[in-house]
Motif scaffolding. Sequence first.
Motif: not given
Length: 376
Positions: A129-130, A336, A340, A342
Amino acid sequence: MLTIDAVHLREINMPLAFPFETSFGLTTTRRILLVEIESDGLTAWGECVAGEHPYFSDESIDTAWIVTETELAPRLVGKEVVGGGSCPSLFCQVRGHRMAKAALENAVWDLEAQKKRVSLANLLGGTRKVILCGVSIGIQPSPTVLMEKIAEALEAGYQRIKLKCKPGWDTKIFEQVRVRWPEIVLSCDANSAYRIVDFDHIAEWDQFKMLMIEQPLWYDDFYFHSMLQKRLETAICLDESIHNRRDALAAIDMESCRILNIKVGRVGGFSEAIAVHNAAAERGIPVWCGGMLETGIGRVHNIALSSLQNFSLPGDVSASARYWAEDIIEPEVMVSTKGEIEVPRGIGCGYTVLRDRIEALTVRRQTLRAASRVMV
Ligand code: OSB
Ligand code: MG
């Protein structure tokens, strides 16, 4: 099925926000070949990661342009293809020129994802997901400037710092970095700057407990890397030497490296990148996604690829703002505070390509259209 109606080539010129220096040279502005493929009202972009000069690999933007225009795009226009996976067999008569091939193949994968109304990451088989992000920091004018750059990247949250190195910008630099940051995940990338006489010198770096030493020796070598790996506690990671799955198998079997850097352009497209990823996964070799100072177009393709499970180490895929004053996609790629990115869940690559901005940066263009369509 996808009918390939047209392939558009264009060269854009974009100044880097910060100059990037490696052991093979300094880059301040990038000349980039973009391709755009039209199919039944859908359109998708691909980025060719070849540099202005054939210094990293034997391709350059100019060789890629001519091979795309005269050999590769003509094999695609007017054809009906199942998807991105059809490209290797269409292109296989042409030897090499992997970065040129990858730009087209990746755009076809993007088209296929749009047609199937799934995300590109999904289509490639990605499950993350990341993705985990590190930075590649070029050779700097002084150690002080380097220390500031590292501090900035750590503050931003990046999970791994990779230092470009070369003879004269190595042991002393690593020492200073380790004194200030004893615990960070650190690696280095020599881009083939060392030789057999340097084995003792490189072996001293074990004291710095780096995650890996990337491509210390010749760009086309496996054997001497395996000799060096025997002398080191630190893992070697190969970049330049790996062009396909067989190279990965040879390198793993010979113990030339314990980690692989996968660059989708260097291996000729998503099909081969997935094959390298899977071969490494089956043999317990972790991989990470390399970077080639991409614009947003290549960057979002790297994000999709990095969502595959065995991309378990932080890659060189970082925020748009580290490269460009203004990127050519929207939103820009953001990282982030946990370091990470997304993985977009939307259809296709999940970002919007800014055609007007690209238009303003374009310095040459060429369109290849299926002959039967030109006449109607
Ligand atoms: O060897 O990984 C490399 C950039 C250009 C050519 C080769 C390399 C690199 C980088 C930069 O390390 C990675 C990036 O931030 O895009
Ligand atoms: Mg490298």
